[in-house]
Design an enzyme around this catalytic site. Structure first.
Site, short mmCIF file in Angstrom:
data_model
loop_
_atom_site.label_atom_id
_atom_site.label_comp_id
_atom_site.label_asym_id
_atom_site.label_seq_id
_atom_site.Cartn_x
_atom_site.Cartn_y
_atom_site.Cartn_z
N LYS A 35 38.48 43.33 47.10
CA LYS A 35 39.23 43.28 45.84
C LYS A 35 38.29 43.06 44.65
CE LYS A 35 43.29 40.91 43.94
NZ LYS A 35 42.72 40.66 42.60
N ASP A 64 30.61 51.97 42.01
CA ASP A 64 31.65 51.48 41.11
C ASP A 64 31.37 52.01 39.71
OD1 ASP A 64 33.46 50.08 39.57
OD2 ASP A 64 33.07 48.14 40.49
N PRO A 311 29.49 29.36 49.07
CA PRO A 311 30.04 28.39 48.11
C PRO A 311 30.18 28.93 46.69
CG PRO A 311 27.70 27.98 48.43
CD PRO A 311 28.07 29.10 49.37
#
Length: 338
Positions: A35, A64, A311
């Site tokens: 996504k 992209d 993280p």
């Protein structure tokens, strides 16, 4: 042969890293996608950095239209491979495989081979088959990439919908070219009559067009075969521990299975690890929310996928040094501070 305790230990160790990707020297194509906004470019760049440690040469390509590779590496890239600063074997390039065919015609071998008549005829034919114009551009890109001597190529893909369309191009083009060649054979008599009327120049254009279609079809058949070979191609999904991202990851995996593309790895990015005793209510609330989806990811995928948790950092990951530091967490599970 029955599984042993050691077998399960190895699986558990590999489950939380991408070491399996690095340890598979046969891989030629690695797609990284998910996504929008989940950190695909950071993860694909980090994977390319790690691959550069174990492979002779690595190329990372951004497909992209909203390119971020230049921002990630703090270096301007173009549609031609450029050596990444600080590396001797890592290259990067930014392309748009969905540019309309007539935008790339001047630079394509087809235009050079066909001349104005052949190029125009090709565009007229391809416009009759939905989706084949983008697929033809993709074919030109893949032909260019295949001619480059890189041991592995990493694709930093567009958001899920664009990526699925990109991966469908080989099948679309294979069917479309088959139809075009069928039409060519059906109207062979008409072409011969036109040749008699227009002279030998048109005959040459027709032959060049047929040869070009046959050549492109062979390339796409080869790409299609490679994309569906798990020894050569794999897909790494990137998500964050939120509902919409998890939902889209499941949809992506189901579609990849339909395309018969290998997918064994999921990166869960931007995981919040609150510092003990920090007293941040927002951090605690977000961490609790994320934990619900982390548990769901574990229930859905832990048995069959290598799930890597990365993280959420206090600063952006930009530049070669930051990417090299961040990339280490792809091969060594992150341990939050106690």
């Amino acid at each position: 042969m029955a599984a042993t305790v050691d077998d399960f230990a190895v699986d558990e160790e590999l489950e939380h890293t991408l070491r399996n990707v690095l340890d598979k020297p046969s891989l030629k194509w690695i797609f990284v996608g998910g996504k929008g906004g989940v950190g695909k470019t950071t993860c694909s760049s980090s994977l390319a950095v790690q691959l550069a440690r174990v492979r002779p040469s690595v190329l990372i390509i951004s497909t992209d239209p909203a390119h971020n590779l230049s921002d990630a590496f703090n270096q301007k890239f173009t549609k031609h491979p450029s050596l990444v600063t600080g590396f001797s074997n890592l290259y990067a390039m930014e392309i748009d495989p969905t540019v309309e065919l007539d935008d790339t015609a001047e630079e394509s071998a087809a235009a050079a081979a066909f001349g104005a008549e052949g190029s125009s005829l090709l565009q007229e034919l391809t416009s009759a088959i939905p989706g084949i114009d983008e697929a033809m551009s993709f074919a030109e890109v893949m032909k260019q990439v295949q001619s480059m001597q890189f041991s592995v190529i990493v694709f930093d893909t567009a958001p899920t919908g664009h990526t699925l369309r990109l991966l469908s191009f080989p099948s679309t083009l294979d069917k479309g070219l088959g139809r075009l060649l069928q039409l060519k054979n059906q109207f062979l008599g008409a072409f011969q009559q036109l040749t008699a009327m227009l002279g030998p120049g048109f005959s040459d254009t027709q032959e060049q067009l047929g040869n070009k279609l046959e050549q492109t079809k062979r390339i796409i058949e080869q790409v299609n075969t490679q994309f569906t070979d798990p020894a050569l191609t794999t897909f790494v999904c990137v998500c964050i521990p939120e509902f919409l991202s998890l939902y889209e990851t499941e949809r992506l995996i189901q579609e990849l299975v339909k395309f018969r593309i290998d997918v064994d790895n999921i990166i869960v990015n931007q995981v919040l690890f609150p510092l003990p005793g920090a007293g941040c209510q927002l951090c605690s609330a977000r961490s609790t929310m994320q934990q619900k989806y982390l548990d769901q990811i574990s229930d859905l995928y832990a048995a069959d996928f290598h799930v890597v948790r990365l993280p959420l950092l206090q600063q952006e990951v930009r530049g070669p040094e930051a990417l090299q530091s961040f990339s280490k967490m792809l091969i060594e599970p992150y341990e939050p501070p106690k």
